[in-house]
Scaffold this active site. Structure first.
Site, PDB file in Angstrom:
ATOM      1  N   GLY A 212       0.716  -1.222  -0.218  1.00  0.00           N
ATOM      2  CA  GLY A 212      -0.021   0.018  -0.047  1.00  0.00           C
ATOM      3  C   GLY A 212       0.941   1.359  -0.125  1.00  0.00           C
ATOM      4  O   GLY A 212       2.104   1.295  -0.132  1.00  0.00           O
ATOM      5  N   GLY A 214       2.738   4.392   1.328  1.00  0.00           N
ATOM      6  CA  GLY A 214       3.819   4.686   2.473  1.00  0.00           C
ATOM      7  C   GLY A 214       2.742   5.767   3.279  1.00  0.00           C
ATOM      8  O   GLY A 214       2.790   5.571   4.676  1.00  0.00           O
ATOM      9  N   GLY A 218       2.805   3.782   6.829  1.00  0.00           N
ATOM     10  CA  GLY A 218       3.982   4.159   7.327  1.00  0.00           C
ATOM     11  C   GLY A 218       4.204   4.409   8.731  1.00  0.00           C
ATOM     12  O   GLY A 218       4.815   3.840   9.658  1.00  0.00           O
ATOM     13  N   GLU A 256      19.108   4.745   3.318  1.00  0.00           N
ATOM     14  CA  GLU A 256      19.842   5.092   1.975  1.00  0.00           C
ATOM     15  C   GLU A 256      19.181   5.580   1.141  1.00  0.00           C
ATOM     16  O   GLU A 256      17.872   5.610   0.833  1.00  0.00           O
ATOM     17  CB  GLU A 256      20.083   3.373   1.498  1.00  0.00           C
ATOM     18  CG  GLU A 256      21.212   3.325   0.710  1.00  0.00           C
ATOM     19  CD  GLU A 256      20.632   3.672  -0.770  1.00  0.00           C
ATOM     20  OE1 GLU A 256      20.621   4.664  -1.217  1.00  0.00           O
ATOM     21  OE2 GLU A 256      20.383   2.790  -1.578  1.00  0.00           O
ATOM     22  N   CYS A 290      20.230   4.550  -7.442  1.00  0.00           N
ATOM     23  CA  CYS A 290      20.459   5.835  -6.610  1.00  0.00           C
ATOM     24  C   CYS A 290      22.213   5.925  -6.598  1.00  0.00           C
ATOM     25  O   CYS A 290      22.547   7.157  -6.241  1.00  0.00           O
ATOM     26  CB  CYS A 290      20.303   5.118  -4.870  1.00  0.00           C
ATOM     27  SG  CYS A 290      20.710   3.451  -4.686  1.00  0.00           S
ATOM     28  N   GLU A 391      18.805  14.646  -7.956  1.00  0.00           N
ATOM     29  CA  GLU A 391      18.652  13.479  -8.107  1.00  0.00           C
ATOM     30  C   GLU A 391      17.820  13.349  -9.332  1.00  0.00           C
ATOM     31  O   GLU A 391      16.555  13.544  -8.921  1.00  0.00           O
ATOM     32  CB  GLU A 391      18.650  12.219  -7.182  1.00  0.00           C
ATOM     33  CG  GLU A 391      18.964  11.160  -7.466  1.00  0.00           C
ATOM     34  CD  GLU A 391      18.708  10.043  -6.459  1.00  0.00           C
ATOM     35  OE1 GLU A 391      17.733  10.404  -5.557  1.00  0.00           O
ATOM     36  OE2 GLU A 391      19.404   9.023  -6.425  1.00  0.00           O
TER      37      GLU A 391
HETATM   38  P1  ADP Z   1       9.959   8.136  -4.409  1.00  0.00           P
HETATM   39  O1  ADP Z   1       9.833   9.385  -4.200  1.00  0.00           O
HETATM   40  O2  ADP Z   1      10.977   7.558  -5.071  1.00  0.00           O
HETATM   41  O3  ADP Z   1       8.871   7.184  -4.824  1.00  0.00           O
HETATM   42  P2  ADP Z   1       9.907   7.403  -1.749  1.00  0.00           P
HETATM   43  O4  ADP Z   1      10.492   7.633  -0.682  1.00  0.00           O
HETATM   44  O5  ADP Z   1       8.264   8.185  -1.691  1.00  0.00           O
HETATM   45  O6  ADP Z   1      10.360   7.458  -3.022  1.00  0.00           O
HETATM   46  O7  ADP Z   1       9.114   5.783  -1.612  1.00  0.00           O
HETATM   47  C1  ADP Z   1      10.084   4.820  -0.991  1.00  0.00           C
HETATM   48  C2  ADP Z   1       9.159   3.924  -0.093  1.00  0.00           C
HETATM   49  O8  ADP Z   1       8.782   4.982   1.193  1.00  0.00           O
HETATM   50  C3  ADP Z   1       7.968   3.543  -0.761  1.00  0.00           C
HETATM   51  O9  ADP Z   1       7.833   2.150  -0.211  1.00  0.00           O
HETATM   52  C4  ADP Z   1       7.163   4.185  -0.318  1.00  0.00           C
HETATM   53  O10 ADP Z   1       5.657   3.515  -0.195  1.00  0.00           O
HETATM   54  C5  ADP Z   1       7.408   4.574   1.060  1.00  0.00           C
HETATM   55  N1  ADP Z   1       6.791   5.873   1.541  1.00  0.00           N
HETATM   56  C6  ADP Z   1       6.323   6.853   1.037  1.00  0.00           C
HETATM   57  N2  ADP Z   1       5.909   7.826   2.105  1.00  0.00           N
HETATM   58  C7  ADP Z   1       5.828   7.383   3.308  1.00  0.00           C
HETATM   59  C8  ADP Z   1       5.611   7.481   4.561  1.00  0.00           C
HETATM   60  N3  ADP Z   1       4.965   8.730   4.783  1.00  0.00           N
HETATM   61  N4  ADP Z   1       5.917   6.820   5.664  1.00  0.00           N
HETATM   62  C9  ADP Z   1       6.519   5.443   5.221  1.00  0.00           C
HETATM   63  N5  ADP Z   1       6.713   5.089   4.134  1.00  0.00           N
HETATM   64  C10 ADP Z   1       6.523   5.835   2.935  1.00  0.00           C
END
Ligand code: ADP
Length: 495
Positions: A212, A214, A218, A256, A290, A391
């Site tokens: 789902g 994040g 999260g 990372e 990355c 990036e």
């Molecule tokens: P990108 O911007 O490159 O998609 P993200 O950092 O948003 O990278 O995503 C990396 C991971 O972090 C994904 O699994 C995403 O669902 C998760 N993610 C995004 N927002 C949150 C949040 N607020 N809390 C926890 N995980 C998150």
């Protein structure tokens, strides 16, 4: 669903919690699309806080017995997972390619073998999780390395199996922790298929997966009081949020967070080899890496020749259907990422960079809905522009001229990031000086991209902290306990 999607994927996946595949509490799903043609691959559960709590509770229950298993039992399970992955390289590679758009040559040569090799590496480590013994006249002082408990892994969409299974689950399980994974919502089908295949190896609750967005899962995952650690790979804004969540219960983190790595080409380098390195950095995994060397610094004495040869090779790259072995460059993984790269292409032109080749979206015949972008070289780039500092995460490389070793080192290090780096020279002393002076977690000399099991991956500065894929990773998944055992001799006082 296309025939290939039907062959490899179920129409819908549940969360994997406590050894069962279950529907999410909300009943809502997310549609996963093939970035090559826009067609549906499958549906996943749109997890919420209730699902996260259920997964953490299952992991906490499982920890009570899993943490006490014989290290050889954990080793055997990890080794068997590595074997199963390796036995079906072509299948898992195709799943990653359908889901993410990465060329099959990349998923077959890197993603799956590297995940299997790293899992095999961690299968060798459970017996190596150990402490020290110090002998005193009146006591023995021991250190024990104990598992932390429930560890959460939040992983990105560019290297789905490798990040989730090899870099995060591997050391977590090896050290005796249980694990809750939140894979990226855009690309998690190969991971879900892998746990379908390996569910029989794992006691219920040892690994749990909540899919789902994040933002919906999260916070509940990371702030749950039973969680003892979070490992994250992704963007800096999300990292900041996760670090805030982690502050609720003061849990340790590894992060990372990407890079803008310098790839330095000296005038005495083997130019063809250096061009090949720059091409790899631009197109491997569509530039969604990355640690890609996206700032290529070329000595003025060979600058024009290098740019010409780089253009020649890059413009000949085969772009198209990523399921075909001849394809070197596939589509970007998602519409969001595609739009982001396009916006940087427009920005580069407005910042005064010279477009040597590429510079716009691409159309591939037969895959008109694919998210393709032309491989792009921006030359004569200034290091303080946004395209050189941020990036981009697409098939785009900036080329910058230099004339003095210290000058190029200062430019290479003038970046908020410090993840990877490359140096191309035939002078060993110079290579050593560059390698030691670059503020970055990895430096390759006369090569770009070479991952061997056990090699640490991790960043300096805003590229994050902690090291993955290596023996030292086990330190992040254990805590040190001192045990002092009194002996027979008369106490000697404090010291
Ligand atoms: P990108 O911007 O490159 O998609 P993200 O950092 O948003 O990278 O995503 C990396 C991971 O972090 C994904 O699994 C995403 O669902 C998760 N993610 C995004 N927002 C949150 C949040 N607020 N809390 C926890 N995980 C998150």
């Amino acid at each position: 669903m296309t025939e290939l999607a039907r062959k490899y994927f179920q129409p819908e996946y549940g969360h994997f919690i406590d050894g069962e595949w279950v529907k999410g509490a909300s009943g809502e799903t997310i549609e996963l699309l093939n970035p090559s043609n826009g067609e549906r691959l499958s549906l996943i559960q749109a997890g919420n806080a209730a699902d996260a709590t259920r997964a953490v509770e299952a992991a906490a229950r499982a920890f009570k017995t899993w943490s006490r298993t014989h290290p050889m039992q954990r080793a055997g399970i990890l080794r068997e997972m590595a074997r199963r992955l390796q036995a079906r390289v072509a299948d898992y590679a195709m799943m990653e390619t359908l889901d993410n758009g990465k060329p099959i040559r990349d998923s077959q040569n890197f993603d799956i073998p590297a995940t299997a090799a790293t899992l095999a590496f961690f299968a060798d480590t459970p017996l190596m999780v150990r402490g020290h013994t110090s002998v005193f006249p009146d006591s023995l002082s021991l250190t024990l390395r104990e598992p932390l408990g429930v560890c959460v892994g939040i992983t990105p969409w560019n290297i789905p199996l490798y990040a989730a299974v090899a870099l995060k689950m591997g050391p977590a399980l090896a050290a005796g922790n249980t694990f809750v994974l939140k894979p990226a919502e855009t690309t998690c089908l190969a991971v879900l298929e892998f746990f379908k295949e390996c569910a029989d190896l794992l006691p219920p609750g040892v690994v749990n997966i909540v899919t789902g967005y994040g933002s919906a899962v999260g916070e509940a995952l990371v702030t749950h009081p039973a969680v003892r650690k979070v490992a994250f790979t992704g963007s800096k804004p999300t990292a900041r949020k996760i670090m805030q969540y982690a502050s609720t219960n003061i849990i340790p983190q590894t992060m990372e967070l990407g890079g803008k790595s310098a790839n330095i080409v000296c005038e005495d380098a083997d130019i063809d080899a250096a061009v090949e390195g720059a091409v790899m950095s631009t197109v491997f995994n569509k530039g969604e890496v990355c640690i890609a060397g996206t700032r290529t610094f070329v000595h003025k004495k060979i600058y024009d020749e290098f740019v010409e040869r780089f253009k020649c090779v890059l413009s000949g790259v085969v772009q198209g259907d990523p399921t075909q072995m001849a394809t070197q460059l596939g589509p970007q993984a998602s519409r969001i990422q595609y739009d982001k790269v396009c916006s940087y292409l427009a920005l580069g032109a407005s910042e005064g960079a010279r477009v040597v080749t590429g510079g716009k979206a691409a159309t591939v015949a037969g895959l008109e809905k694919g998210l393709f972008i032309e491989p792009t070289i921006f030359a004569d780039v200034r290091n303080d522009t946004r395209i050189a500092q941020e990036e981009i995460f697409g098939p785009v490389t900036c080329v910058l001229p230099w004339s003095d070793d210290q000058e190029v080192l200062d430019m290479a290090n003038a970046s908020p990031y410090g993840l990877g780096g490359g140096v191309w020279t035939n002078n060993l002393e110079r290579a050593q000086n560059f390698a030691r002076s670059m503020d970055t977690g990895t430096v390759w000399v006369n090569r770009y991209y070479n991952f061997v099991p056990g090699q640490p991956l991790g960043g300096f500065k805003q590229s994050g902290f902690g090291r993955e894929g290596c023996y030292e990773s086990l330190d992040h998944y254990t805590q040190l306990k001192a045990v002092v055992i009194a002996g027979r001799a008369a106490p000697m006082g404090l010291y």
